[in-house]
Design a protein around this motif. Structure first.
Motif, PDB file in Angstrom:
ATOM      1  N   THR A 140      17.401  26.816   3.321  1.00  9.65           N
ATOM      2  CA  THR A 140      16.285  27.498   2.940  1.00  9.65           C
ATOM      3  C   THR A 140      15.789  26.912   1.537  1.00  9.65           C
ATOM      4  O   THR A 140      14.995  27.623   0.660  1.00  9.65           O
ATOM      5  CB  THR A 140      16.517  28.772   2.588  1.00  9.65           C
ATOM      6  OG1 THR A 140      17.601  29.302   1.808  1.00  9.65           O
ATOM      7  CG2 THR A 140      16.923  29.726   3.858  1.00  9.65           C
TER       8      THR A 140
ATOM      9  N   LEU B 232      14.107  24.143   1.062  1.00 10.12           N
ATOM     10  CA  LEU B 232      12.514  23.807   1.071  1.00 10.12           C
ATOM     11  C   LEU B 232      11.726  25.127   1.495  1.00 10.12           C
ATOM     12  O   LEU B 232      11.934  25.644   2.745  1.00 10.12           O
ATOM     13  CB  LEU B 232      12.519  22.721   2.255  1.00 10.12           C
ATOM     14  CG  LEU B 232      13.137  21.310   1.865  1.00 10.12           C
ATOM     15  CD1 LEU B 232      12.852  20.403   2.970  1.00 10.12           C
ATOM     16  CD2 LEU B 232      12.705  20.817   0.608  1.00 10.12           C
ATOM     17  N   GLY B 233      10.997  25.416   0.860  1.00 13.93           N
ATOM     18  CA  GLY B 233      10.105  26.550   1.005  1.00 13.93           C
ATOM     19  C   GLY B 233       9.518  27.267  -0.189  1.00 13.93           C
ATOM     20  O   GLY B 233       9.812  26.684  -1.495  1.00 13.93           O
ATOM     21  N   GLU B 234       8.757  28.245  -0.110  1.00 11.90           N
ATOM     22  CA  GLU B 234       7.864  28.841  -1.341  1.00 11.90           C
ATOM     23  C   GLU B 234       8.939  30.052  -1.723  1.00 11.90           C
ATOM     24  O   GLU B 234       9.404  30.895  -0.700  1.00 11.90           O
ATOM     25  CB  GLU B 234       6.466  29.055  -0.755  1.00 11.90           C
ATOM     26  CG  GLU B 234       5.779  27.785  -0.717  1.00 11.90           C
ATOM     27  CD  GLU B 234       5.662  26.862  -2.066  1.00 11.90           C
ATOM     28  OE1 GLU B 234       5.633  27.386  -2.995  1.00 11.90           O
ATOM     29  OE2 GLU B 234       5.528  25.739  -1.729  1.00 11.90           O
ATOM     30  N   ASN B 235       8.623  30.602  -2.883  1.00  4.43           N
ATOM     31  CA  ASN B 235       9.478  31.966  -3.220  1.00  4.43           C
ATOM     32  C   ASN B 235       8.512  33.083  -2.450  1.00  4.43           C
ATOM     33  O   ASN B 235       9.324  34.333  -2.184  1.00  4.43           O
ATOM     34  CB  ASN B 235       9.199  32.190  -4.743  1.00  4.43           C
ATOM     35  CG  ASN B 235      10.335  31.297  -5.475  1.00  4.43           C
ATOM     36  OD1 ASN B 235      11.258  31.132  -4.738  1.00  4.43           O
ATOM     37  ND2 ASN B 235       9.983  31.126  -6.766  1.00  4.43           N
ATOM     38  N   GLU B 236       7.225  32.874  -2.213  1.00  2.48           N
ATOM     39  CA  GLU B 236       6.806  34.012  -1.422  1.00  2.48           C
ATOM     40  C   GLU B 236       7.525  34.182   0.187  1.00  2.48           C
ATOM     41  O   GLU B 236       7.942  35.311   0.583  1.00  2.48           O
ATOM     42  CB  GLU B 236       5.234  33.792  -1.052  1.00  2.48           C
ATOM     43  CG  GLU B 236       4.526  33.854  -2.136  1.00  2.48           C
ATOM     44  CD  GLU B 236       4.550  32.710  -3.231  1.00  2.48           C
ATOM     45  OE1 GLU B 236       5.329  31.912  -2.888  1.00  2.48           O
ATOM     46  OE2 GLU B 236       4.021  32.569  -4.221  1.00  2.48           O
ATOM     47  N   GLN B 237       7.797  33.183   0.511  1.00  2.00           N
ATOM     48  CA  GLN B 237       8.547  33.101   2.111  1.00  2.00           C
ATOM     49  C   GLN B 237       9.844  33.551   1.690  1.00  2.00           C
ATOM     50  O   GLN B 237      10.452  34.466   2.453  1.00  2.00           O
ATOM     51  CB  GLN B 237       8.420  31.817   2.488  1.00  2.00           C
ATOM     52  CG  GLN B 237       7.304  31.205   2.851  1.00  2.00           C
ATOM     53  CD  GLN B 237       7.317  29.755   3.219  1.00  2.00           C
ATOM     54  OE1 GLN B 237       7.912  29.020   2.427  1.00  2.00           O
ATOM     55  NE2 GLN B 237       7.025  29.333   4.448  1.00  2.00           N
ATOM     56  N   ARG B 238      10.553  33.106   0.724  1.00  2.00           N
ATOM     57  CA  ARG B 238      12.193  33.821   0.333  1.00  2.00           C
ATOM     58  C   ARG B 238      12.039  35.457   0.063  1.00  2.00           C
ATOM     59  O   ARG B 238      12.853  36.084   0.565  1.00  2.00           O
ATOM     60  CB  ARG B 238      12.639  33.117  -0.932  1.00  2.00           C
ATOM     61  CG  ARG B 238      12.817  31.620  -0.735  1.00  2.00           C
ATOM     62  CD  ARG B 238      13.627  30.923  -1.642  1.00  2.00           C
ATOM     63  NE  ARG B 238      13.745  29.771  -1.542  1.00  2.00           N
ATOM     64  CZ  ARG B 238      12.938  28.711  -2.048  1.00  2.00           C
ATOM     65  NH1 ARG B 238      11.772  29.051  -2.725  1.00  2.00           N
ATOM     66  NH2 ARG B 238      12.916  27.301  -1.755  1.00  2.00           N
TER      67      ARG B 238
END
Length: 517
Positions: free
Chosen positions: A24, A26-32
């Motif tokens: 995880t 690679l990704g944006e904090n909104e997704q997390r």
């Protein structure tokens, strides 16, 4: 079918393994953030799936897990939760499980919105604890004080609110409901059983947290001791010779005290007159305050010493009250007026090994499981008659007394404080102070002797489980080839081959939990 259920659960477990191995980074904090929300809901739903199973386990007795037959004990054994948590899960299972008739027709639950919130994962453990506390509070009221329908509606409404409120906000809503359902509160005569005192497990730094509600009578007993012994300058551990008796008191330094200090020491001003008022109240010389002579007037040197001690006392009022309570309890134990408990005098029992004592390192333990430092041990040794039991680090050989008595002697009980440290039943955390000496080889009635190694500690609950009935246990001594020779093995009286080897309790020997590599 339950086999299909198990297969679906296996599939979920396989997917969880895939998730755990996913990257995880690679990704944006909104997704997390969204993933955190979904995982939290999933965890709540997973817990909710236990409730129907727990309810069915309760309704269909006869299942035995590791020799345990009671639902709460089985839940603890299966999930490794606390007994309190197991009891809460069983109670919640009864309230939120949608049951069916023998024909398979669902029965309308009493709290449908609460059931739905639990099943959907909207209600977490903190939400459910608020509702548990709300119901527990109202259960203390008279049955005629709260309309059952109103209570059911309030619980169901709180269940609905779990979808929208935090646990703290839900607690405020629950308080509002309780004030509406019981506008006059619970009468004082209904709160007598509410008083409690809870002491938390010992922290790594040796401290414990005390939480409780005390009755007015208990506080009335504490007040005079706190007033005298928590005054500034009293019992200061930083002083070479702490002051223990400042009488007669003077109010000279009252103006220099804070409001809290002034309240703590206000009663000291009346100690001398109080002694005079109590003088003569006892005519039989039983050692009560009425027998004492009035204290001699305080000299100027004594007054100066007390004032100096108060001036250099940097402790908070709370720390002074702590030290005062410690002094009062220590003095009470030193009086020797509390008889015996489980065959030995009421006292602090401390155990250690000879090797640690020689090295002046390591910790010692009390019969209640409290871990003390060597400094604690030296300080306690200067004040009172505690019982120190020393063992050889390698053999830990108990004493032998032969078959001269049915019960364990005081010396044997002291030995058990160091060998067993508490109840020997697997997983039990009952300490030595609350345990009984149990014949672990043969009962006295069956010809068993009372040698030192014939006994082991068992708390009253598990002592009653020892016997020859199918649901009970037998005990034996671990042989020399066992990883823990000499320890007590508990065997369930069952044909289950997994129980034939016996189990020991590691709870009082946490060092055995550590895995050496």
């Amino acid at each position: 079918m339950i086999t299909d259920y198990a297969q679906h659960l296996t599939t979920i477990e396989e997917h969880l393994c895939v998730l755990a191995a996913s990257n995880t980074a690679l990704g944006e904090n909104e997704q997390r953030a969204e993933l955190i929300r979904r995982l939290d809901t999933l965890a709540n739903r997973a817990l909710a799936l236990q409730y129907p199973l727990i309810q069915q386990l309760t309704e269909q007795p006869g299942y035995v897990s590791s020799g345990l037959t009671k639902t709460n004990d089985i839940i603890v054994d299966l999930t490794r939760c606390t007994p309190r948590e197991a009891n809460q899960r069983r109670n919640r299972a009864r309230d939120v499980t949608v049951t069916t008739t023998p024909a398979g027709v669902p029965v309308e639950p009493q709290h449908p919105r609460l059931c739905a919130a639990v099943a959907d994962g909207a209600a977490n453990r903190q939400h459910l604890k608020v509702i548990d506390d709300f119901r527990r509070y109202l259960a203390r009221a008279d049955t005629d004080s709260v309309d059952p329908n109103d209570l059911a509606h309030a619980v169901d409404a709180l269940g609905y609110l779990t979808r929208h409120l935090t646990a703290d906000e839900l607690a405020l809503a629950a308080r509002e409901y309780s004030e509406r359902l019981l506008p006059d509160g619970i009468p004082d005569n209904d709160t007598k059983d509410v008083a409690f005192l809870t002491i938390s497990p010992q922290r790594e730094d040796g401290l414990r947290r005390i939480v409780g509600l005390i009755e007015a009578e208990l506080h009335a007993y504490l007040e005079p001791y706190m007033a005298k012994y928590s005054a500034p300058g009293m019992l200061n551990p930083d002083d070479a010779t702490p002051i223990t008796d400042p009488e007669p008191d003077s109010g000279a330094d009252a103006d220099a005290e804070s409001d809290d200090d002034r309240r703590a020491g206000a009663a000291d001003d009346d100690d001398e007159s109080g002694d005079d008022a109590r003088a003569g109240t006892d005519e039989h010389g039983d050692g009560v305050p009425g027998d004492r002579e009035p204290p001699a007037p305080e000299s100027a040197e004594q007054q100066a010493r007390r004032d100096t001690a108060a001036a250099r006392d940097t402790r908070t009022a709370g720390k002074r009250r702590h030290d005062a309570l410690k002094f009062v309890l220590r003095t009470a134990l030193m009086s020797g007026k509390f008889g015996t408990h489980r065959g030995i005098p009421v006292s602090v029992v401390i155990t250690t090994t000879l090797a640690d004592l020689d090295k002046a390192c390591g910790y010692v333990r009390t019969g209640g499981g409290t871990r003390l430092t060597r400094d604690d041990l030296r300080r306690m040794a200067t004040h009172s008659d505690n019982y120190l039991v020393v063992f050889d680090e390698h053999t830990r050989k108990p004493l032998y007394f032969g078959r001269t008595r049915r019960t364990a002697s005081p010396e044997q009980r002291y030995v058990l404080h160091g060998l067993d440290r508490g109840c020997t039943f697997p997983g039990c955390t009952g300490t030595a102070y609350y345990s009984e000496a149990h014949h672990r080889i043969d009962d006295w009635a069956d010809g068993g002797n009372s040698d030192g190694d014939a006994f082991a500690f068992a708390c009253p609950k598990h002592h009653r489980l020892h016997g020859t009935e199918p649901h009970q246990f037998r005990t034996s001594v671990a042989p020399p080839e066992h990883p823990y020779p000499g320890r007590t093995l508990w065997h369930h009286n069952t044909a289950d081959p997994t129980m034939s080897h016996g189990r020991i309790n590691h709870a009082h020997h946490p060092e055995e939990y550590l895995i050496t590599t």
